[in-house]
Design a protein around this motif. Structure first.
Motif, PDB file in Angstrom:
ATOM      1  N   ALA A   1       0.906  -1.333   0.070  1.00 48.74           N
ATOM      2  CA  ALA A   1      -0.040  -0.076   0.066  1.00 48.74           C
ATOM      3  C   ALA A   1       0.716   1.338   0.081  1.00 48.74           C
ATOM      4  O   ALA A   1       2.062   1.223   0.451  1.00 48.74           O
ATOM      5  CB  ALA A   1      -1.001   0.054   1.140  1.00 48.74           C
ATOM      6  N   GLY A   2       0.352   2.250  -0.691  1.00 45.92           N
ATOM      7  CA  GLY A   2       1.235   3.550  -0.659  1.00 45.92           C
ATOM      8  C   GLY A   2       0.846   4.433   0.534  1.00 45.92           C
ATOM      9  O   GLY A   2      -0.141   4.216   1.287  1.00 45.92           O
ATOM     10  N   ALA A   3       1.794   5.134   0.867  1.00 48.03           N
ATOM     11  CA  ALA A   3       1.690   6.171   1.972  1.00 48.03           C
ATOM     12  C   ALA A   3       0.468   6.960   1.978  1.00 48.03           C
ATOM     13  O   ALA A   3      -0.047   7.449   3.042  1.00 48.03           O
ATOM     14  CB  ALA A   3       2.941   6.845   2.228  1.00 48.03           C
ATOM     15  N   GLY A   4       0.029   7.264   0.990  1.00 48.17           N
ATOM     16  CA  GLY A   4      -1.185   8.219   0.870  1.00 48.17           C
ATOM     17  C   GLY A   4      -2.419   7.478   1.129  1.00 48.17           C
ATOM     18  O   GLY A   4      -3.494   8.378   1.014  1.00 48.17           O
ATOM     19  N   CYS A   5      -2.487   6.235   1.309  1.00 40.60           N
ATOM     20  CA  CYS A   5      -3.712   5.483   1.611  1.00 40.60           C
ATOM     21  C   CYS A   5      -4.487   5.845   2.562  1.00 40.60           C
ATOM     22  O   CYS A   5      -3.736   6.073   3.909  1.00 40.60           O
ATOM     23  CB  CYS A   5      -3.417   3.751   1.434  1.00 40.60           C
ATOM     24  N   SER A   6      -5.604   5.940   3.051  1.00 40.35           N
ATOM     25  CA  SER A   6      -6.305   6.015   4.298  1.00 40.35           C
ATOM     26  C   SER A   6      -6.270   4.861   4.964  1.00 40.35           C
ATOM     27  O   SER A   6      -6.732   3.779   4.426  1.00 40.35           O
ATOM     28  CB  SER A   6      -7.859   6.818   3.953  1.00 40.35           C
ATOM     29  N   LEU A   7      -5.692   5.018   6.447  1.00 40.68           N
ATOM     30  CA  LEU A   7      -5.449   4.006   7.222  1.00 40.68           C
ATOM     31  C   LEU A   7      -6.981   2.993   7.579  1.00 40.68           C
ATOM     32  O   LEU A   7      -7.160   1.772   7.302  1.00 40.68           O
ATOM     33  CB  LEU A   7      -5.043   4.097   8.343  1.00 40.68           C
ATOM     34  N   SER A   8      -8.098   3.901   7.722  1.00 37.72           N
ATOM     35  CA  SER A   8      -9.252   3.127   7.984  1.00 37.72           C
ATOM     36  C   SER A   8      -9.763   2.826   6.759  1.00 37.72           C
ATOM     37  O   SER A   8     -10.613   1.681   6.793  1.00 37.72           O
ATOM     38  CB  SER A   8     -10.218   4.345   8.406  1.00 37.72           C
ATOM     39  N   ARG A   9      -9.827   3.419   5.453  1.00 34.36           N
ATOM     40  CA  ARG A   9     -10.494   2.545   4.553  1.00 34.36           C
ATOM     41  C   ARG A   9      -9.577   1.382   3.980  1.00 34.36           C
ATOM     42  O   ARG A   9     -10.213   0.534   3.392  1.00 34.36           O
ATOM     43  CB  ARG A   9     -10.347   3.674   3.083  1.00 34.36           C
ATOM     44  N   LEU A  10      -8.293   1.448   4.290  1.00 32.48           N
ATOM     45  CA  LEU A  10      -7.454   0.331   3.952  1.00 32.48           C
ATOM     46  C   LEU A  10      -8.248  -1.241   4.997  1.00 32.48           C
ATOM     47  O   LEU A  10      -8.095  -2.042   4.372  1.00 32.48           O
ATOM     48  CB  LEU A  10      -5.732   0.361   4.064  1.00 32.48           C
ATOM     49  N   ALA A  11      -8.387  -0.728   5.987  1.00 29.76           N
ATOM     50  CA  ALA A  11      -8.977  -1.635   6.999  1.00 29.76           C
ATOM     51  C   ALA A  11     -10.319  -2.367   6.597  1.00 29.76           C
ATOM     52  O   ALA A  11     -10.336  -3.444   6.490  1.00 29.76           O
ATOM     53  CB  ALA A  11      -8.913  -1.107   8.353  1.00 29.76           C
ATOM     54  N   MET A  12     -11.099  -1.447   6.168  1.00 37.86           N
ATOM     55  CA  MET A  12     -12.313  -1.596   5.804  1.00 37.86           C
ATOM     56  C   MET A  12     -12.223  -2.563   4.122  1.00 37.86           C
ATOM     57  O   MET A  12     -12.723  -3.633   3.981  1.00 37.86           O
ATOM     58  CB  MET A  12     -13.147  -0.384   5.172  1.00 37.86           C
ATOM     59  N   GLN A  13     -11.299  -2.070   3.405  1.00 38.35           N
ATOM     60  CA  GLN A  13     -11.240  -2.832   1.978  1.00 38.35           C
ATOM     61  C   GLN A  13     -10.724  -4.325   2.325  1.00 38.35           C
ATOM     62  O   GLN A  13     -11.050  -5.183   1.585  1.00 38.35           O
ATOM     63  CB  GLN A  13     -10.094  -2.165   1.163  1.00 38.35           C
ATOM     64  N   LEU A  14      -9.767  -4.382   3.269  1.00 37.71           N
ATOM     65  CA  LEU A  14      -9.235  -5.867   3.657  1.00 37.71           C
ATOM     66  C   LEU A  14     -10.190  -6.612   4.276  1.00 37.71           C
ATOM     67  O   LEU A  14     -10.534  -7.739   3.964  1.00 37.71           O
ATOM     68  CB  LEU A  14      -8.077  -5.716   4.554  1.00 37.71           C
ATOM     69  N   ALA A  15     -11.270  -6.184   5.141  1.00 42.27           N
ATOM     70  CA  ALA A  15     -12.297  -6.813   5.697  1.00 42.27           C
ATOM     71  C   ALA A  15     -13.312  -7.022   4.683  1.00 42.27           C
ATOM     72  O   ALA A  15     -13.780  -8.456   4.900  1.00 42.27           O
ATOM     73  CB  ALA A  15     -12.960  -5.939   6.724  1.00 42.27           C
TER      74      ALA A  15
ATOM     75  N   SER B   1      -7.733 -10.586   7.704  1.00 42.98           N
ATOM     76  CA  SER B   1      -7.861  -9.759   8.963  1.00 42.98           C
ATOM     77  C   SER B   1      -6.319  -9.411   9.527  1.00 42.98           C
ATOM     78  O   SER B   1      -5.351  -9.971   8.943  1.00 42.98           O
ATOM     79  CB  SER B   1      -8.209 -11.269  10.108  1.00 42.98           C
ATOM     80  N   GLY B   2      -6.414  -8.578  10.436  1.00 40.70           N
ATOM     81  CA  GLY B   2      -4.978  -7.961  10.806  1.00 40.70           C
ATOM     82  C   GLY B   2      -4.958  -6.537  10.956  1.00 40.70           C
ATOM     83  O   GLY B   2      -4.356  -5.963  11.986  1.00 40.70           O
TER      84      GLY B   2
ATOM     85  N   ALA C   1     -15.570  -6.821  15.085  1.00 37.08           N
ATOM     86  CA  ALA C   1     -14.452  -6.235  15.940  1.00 37.08           C
ATOM     87  C   ALA C   1     -14.347  -4.873  15.527  1.00 37.08           C
ATOM     88  O   ALA C   1     -14.162  -3.913  16.451  1.00 37.08           O
ATOM     89  CB  ALA C   1     -13.341  -7.149  15.551  1.00 37.08           C
ATOM     90  N   MET C   2     -14.352  -4.488  14.322  1.00 36.06           N
ATOM     91  CA  MET C   2     -14.256  -3.004  13.664  1.00 36.06           C
ATOM     92  C   MET C   2     -15.348  -2.384  14.241  1.00 36.06           C
ATOM     93  O   MET C   2     -15.281  -1.132  14.781  1.00 36.06           O
ATOM     94  CB  MET C   2     -14.121  -3.173  12.051  1.00 36.06           C
ATOM     95  N   ARG C   3     -16.670  -2.564  14.212  1.00 32.48           N
ATOM     96  CA  ARG C   3     -17.776  -1.879  14.541  1.00 32.48           C
ATOM     97  C   ARG C   3     -17.626  -1.533  15.951  1.00 32.48           C
ATOM     98  O   ARG C   3     -17.917  -0.565  16.579  1.00 32.48           O
ATOM     99  CB  ARG C   3     -19.023  -2.799  14.551  1.00 32.48           C
ATOM    100  N   GLU C   4     -17.175  -2.773  16.902  1.00 30.93           N
ATOM    101  CA  GLU C   4     -16.995  -2.750  18.338  1.00 30.93           C
ATOM    102  C   GLU C   4     -16.002  -1.445  18.603  1.00 30.93           C
ATOM    103  O   GLU C   4     -16.218  -0.724  19.615  1.00 30.93           O
ATOM    104  CB  GLU C   4     -16.497  -3.797  18.981  1.00 30.93           C
ATOM    105  N   SER C   5     -14.904  -1.502  17.782  1.00 34.09           N
ATOM    106  CA  SER C   5     -13.847  -0.501  18.102  1.00 34.09           C
ATOM    107  C   SER C   5     -14.316   0.836  17.777  1.00 34.09           C
ATOM    108  O   SER C   5     -14.037   1.864  18.394  1.00 34.09           O
ATOM    109  CB  SER C   5     -12.581  -1.055  17.232  1.00 34.09           C
TER     110      SER C   5
END
Length: 247
Positions: A110-124, A129-130, A213-217
């Protein structure tokens, strides 16, 4: 301004804005102007920009997502860089180190400009997981790599394989995680270097479990942070052995 930035930056591609107010680029929605704001689209233009800044002794400030930042009313002197274009791309490579049959792991490039939260959602959404802990963290992957961003569920040091870094020499180097000095909300990168991307490890999981887990967080974040106002999320560092705040 002591530099003729419009002229000096002519060789750099991408959108360039001079005397640009930065409040809209900060999650606090405050701050003065940058002498120059450059929205860089790819690594070659970033290299050109870095070389110009070093040759003319111009400060170079990497903005990231602007979510862990207080910008003074006087603004930022020199060049402010926001990563766009190819720096916002992400590629998942399953079975990078094991036979394809029974594949349970993958590498994320992933590139440095990726939104961290969107990256997590895309992977989910792909049942990887991770990065559940990263959902809801404001900002970009590049900024998160610098501060080893995390929550009570974990941090980036647990999933980072390596960082791709643009050195002051103009060379891009891949630095393995054990050499990044990742620690609680900190790291140790080479001087004057710029994080341009990262390689992360994820494993196959159950999409419903991951998203739960993401919703709970995220619900915990909504209970404890004023998300309805301009803010920077949690701004506390925990003292050793305890927490700075509790539910």
């Amino acid at each position: 301004m002591k530099w003729d930035l419009p002229t000096l930056l002519e060789p750099v591609g991408g959108r360039k804005r001079f005397h640009q107010p930065l409040a809209r680029y900060s999650s606090f929605r405050i701050g003065g102007s940058a002498d120059a704001l450059v929205l860089v689209e790819d690594i070659e233009n970033l290299k050109t920009l870095q070389a110009i800044a070093l040759a003319h002794d111009i400060p170079l400030f990497i903005l990231g997502g602007g979510s862990n930042l207080l910008i003074r009313d006087g603004g930022i002197r020199g060049i402010v860089v926001a990563m766009r274009g190819t720096f916002r791309t992400c590629r998942v490579v399953p079975c990078a180190d094991e036979p394809e049959s029974g594949c349970q792991r993958a590498e994320v490039h992933a590139g440095a400009g990726c939104s961290l939260s969107r990256l997590a959602m895309q992977l989910a959404q792909q049942s990887w997981s991770g990065l559940e802990f990263a959902y809801g963290i404001p900002g970009t992957l590049g900024g998160a790599m610098i501060m080893n961003a995390g929550t009570h569920l974990g941090d980036l040091s647990q999933v980072v394989i390596a960082a791709q870094v643009l050195l002051a020499s103009g060379r891009v180097e891949t630095i393995p995680s054990q050499d990044l000095g990742l620690r609680y909300r900190g790291s140790s990168y080479p001087a004057a270097s710029i994080v341009v991307g990262a390689t992360l490890r994820v494993q196959q999981g159950n999409r419903d479990t991951i998203e739960s887990a993401m919703r709970e967080s995220n619900e915990r974040r909504q209970r404890t942070q004023p998300l309805w106002l301009p803010n920077a999320g949690s701004i506390f560092k925990n003292p050793p052995g305890t927490a700075a705040a509790f539910d």
